[in-house]
Design a protein around this motif. Structure first.
Motif, PDB file in Angstrom:
ATOM      1  N   HIS A  47       0.844  -1.197   0.000  1.00  0.00           N
ATOM      2  CA  HIS A  47       0.000   0.000   0.000  1.00  0.00           C
ATOM      3  C   HIS A  47       0.877   1.243   0.000  1.00  0.00           C
ATOM      4  N   SER A  48       0.585   2.191  -0.873  1.00  0.00           N
ATOM      5  CA  SER A  48       1.290   3.471  -0.871  1.00  0.00           C
ATOM      6  C   SER A  48       0.246   4.583  -0.818  1.00  0.00           C
ATOM      7  N   THR A  49       0.281   5.375   0.236  1.00  0.00           N
ATOM      8  CA  THR A  49      -0.696   6.442   0.433  1.00  0.00           C
ATOM      9  C   THR A  49      -0.480   7.559  -0.574  1.00  0.00           C
ATOM     10  N   LYS A  50      -1.570   8.060  -1.130  1.00  0.00           N
ATOM     11  CA  LYS A  50      -1.523   9.224  -2.013  1.00  0.00           C
ATOM     12  C   LYS A  50      -1.798  10.463  -1.158  1.00  0.00           C
ATOM     13  N   THR A  51      -1.382  11.615  -1.626  1.00  0.00           N
ATOM     14  CA  THR A  51      -1.581  12.852  -0.880  1.00  0.00           C
ATOM     15  C   THR A  51      -3.061  13.115  -0.632  1.00  0.00           C
ATOM     16  N   ALA A  52      -3.912  12.758  -1.586  1.00  0.00           N
ATOM     17  CA  ALA A  52      -5.350  13.001  -1.457  1.00  0.00           C
ATOM     18  C   ALA A  52      -5.991  12.108  -0.390  1.00  0.00           C
ATOM     19  N   ASP A  53      -5.388  10.943  -0.099  1.00  0.00           N
ATOM     20  CA  ASP A  53      -5.976  10.000   0.861  1.00  0.00           C
ATOM     21  C   ASP A  53      -5.624  10.315   2.318  1.00  0.00           C
ATOM     22  N   VAL A  54      -4.736  11.293   2.538  1.00  0.00           N
ATOM     23  CA  VAL A  54      -4.247  11.575   3.888  1.00  0.00           C
ATOM     24  C   VAL A  54      -5.340  12.220   4.740  1.00  0.00           C
ATOM     25  N   GLU A  55      -5.546  11.670   5.937  1.00  0.00           N
ATOM     26  CA  GLU A  55      -6.476  12.267   6.896  1.00  0.00           C
ATOM     27  C   GLU A  55      -5.679  12.750   8.098  1.00  0.00           C
ATOM     28  N   LYS A  56      -5.658  14.062   8.259  1.00  0.00           N
ATOM     29  CA  LYS A  56      -4.886  14.648   9.357  1.00  0.00           C
ATOM     30  C   LYS A  56      -5.793  14.946  10.543  1.00  0.00           C
ATOM     31  N   LYS A  57      -5.333  14.543  11.739  1.00  0.00           N
ATOM     32  CA  LYS A  57      -6.046  14.881  12.966  1.00  0.00           C
ATOM     33  C   LYS A  57      -5.324  16.042  13.631  1.00  0.00           C
ATOM     34  N   TRP A  58      -5.989  16.704  14.551  1.00  0.00           N
ATOM     35  CA  TRP A  58      -5.377  17.758  15.349  1.00  0.00           C
ATOM     36  C   TRP A  58      -5.228  17.240  16.766  1.00  0.00           C
ATOM     37  N   LEU A  59      -4.007  17.310  17.313  1.00  0.00           N
ATOM     38  CA  LEU A  59      -3.742  16.857  18.673  1.00  0.00           C
ATOM     39  C   LEU A  59      -3.324  18.035  19.535  1.00  0.00           C
ATOM     40  N   LEU A  60      -3.781  18.038  20.780  1.00  0.00           N
ATOM     41  CA  LEU A  60      -3.406  19.077  21.732  1.00  0.00           C
ATOM     42  C   LEU A  60      -2.621  18.426  22.865  1.00  0.00           C
ATOM     43  N   ILE A  61      -1.389  18.892  23.078  1.00  0.00           N
ATOM     44  CA  ILE A  61      -0.536  18.339  24.131  1.00  0.00           C
ATOM     45  C   ILE A  61      -0.206  19.437  25.134  1.00  0.00           C
ATOM     46  N   ASP A  62      -0.463  19.171  26.414  1.00  0.00           N
ATOM     47  CA  ASP A  62      -0.089  20.104  27.472  1.00  0.00           C
ATOM     48  C   ASP A  62       1.303  19.712  27.964  1.00  0.00           C
ATOM     49  N   ALA A  63       2.286  20.590  27.748  1.00  0.00           N
ATOM     50  CA  ALA A  63       3.689  20.268  28.042  1.00  0.00           C
ATOM     51  C   ALA A  63       4.083  20.533  29.491  1.00  0.00           C
ATOM     52  N   LYS A  64       3.149  20.928  30.340  1.00  0.00           N
ATOM     53  CA  LYS A  64       3.482  21.276  31.723  1.00  0.00           C
ATOM     54  C   LYS A  64       4.063  20.073  32.459  1.00  0.00           C
ATOM     55  N   GLY A  65       5.329  20.218  32.923  1.00  0.00           N
ATOM     56  CA  GLY A  65       5.986  19.155  33.687  1.00  0.00           C
ATOM     57  C   GLY A  65       6.529  18.011  32.849  1.00  0.00           C
ATOM     58  N   LEU A  66       6.449  18.097  31.506  1.00  0.00           N
ATOM     59  CA  LEU A  66       6.951  17.017  30.656  1.00  0.00           C
ATOM     60  C   LEU A  66       8.444  17.199  30.365  1.00  0.00           C
ATOM     61  N   VAL A  67       9.153  16.078  30.205  1.00  0.00           N
ATOM     62  CA  VAL A  67      10.575  16.094  29.863  1.00  0.00           C
ATOM     63  C   VAL A  67      10.699  16.415  28.366  1.00  0.00           C
ATOM     64  N   VAL A  68      11.547  17.390  28.030  1.00  0.00           N
ATOM     65  CA  VAL A  68      11.643  17.909  26.660  1.00  0.00           C
ATOM     66  C   VAL A  68      11.917  16.820  25.625  1.00  0.00           C
ATOM     67  N   GLY A  69      12.956  16.006  25.826  1.00  0.00           N
ATOM     68  CA  GLY A  69      13.336  14.992  24.835  1.00  0.00           C
ATOM     69  C   GLY A  69      12.254  13.955  24.616  1.00  0.00           C
TER      70      GLY A  69
END
Length: 156
Positions: free
Chosen positions: A6-28
């Motif tokens: 299977h090779s994805t075409k640009t038109a088939d891509v479904e992008k989601k939006w994610l929200l990440i709260d970085a408070k207290g998270l380790v950078v790396g």
């Protein structure tokens, strides 16, 4: 006997939006998860030459944590292009400065491939120093990085 590759075409891509709260998270640890999401490697439809990753919003970037003594000892360099024009800043000076979100952006940028595709994928990352973001209309789903592994978060 075998299925087709299977090779994805640009038109088939479904992008989601994610929200990440970085408070207290380790950078790396935060950066590796964000980079994987931006590239789309978490999807079974991953295709190396196509931008099929998600859009990621990171809030509270000023409250990220560096382990050990990195906050004082880690140095970021940038070069003006002139002789003797190498400048350096510590992670502490950046995090306490005007644009603390740059620490997160740099960490993610260095985990993405170099080139046009990597630049495009980095464009899908939005980092904000405070808890507010202007992407409410995209209705991002909250992604809890701290819950994935106990090592992902620390108190400052």
């Amino acid at each position: 006997m075998f299925g087709k590759t299977h090779s994805t075409k640009t038109a088939d891509v479904e992008k989601k939006w994610l929200l990440i709260d970085a408070k207290g998270l380790v950078v790396g640890r935060l950066a590796t998860i964000v980079a994987m999401r931006l590239r789309g490697k978490h999807k079974p439809s991953f295709t190396p030459h196509i931008d099929d990753g998600d859009n990621v919003i990171v809030v509270n970037a000023e409250k990220v944590v560096l382990t050990g003594r990195k906050r004082d000892q880690k140095v970021y360099y940038h070069y003006s292009g002139f002789i003797g024009g190498i400048k350096e800043r510590t992670a502490k000076s950046i995090l306490d400065g005007r644009y603390p979100e740059r620490v997160v952006v740099k960490a993610v940028e260095r985990m993405l491939p170099r080139g046009p595709l990597g630049k495009k994928q980095l464009g899908n990352l939005k980092v904000y120093k405070g808890p507010d973001h202007p992407h409410a209309a995209q209705s991002p789903e909250v992604f809890d990085v701290a819950k994935l592994n106990p090592k992902n978060s620390r108190s400052a």
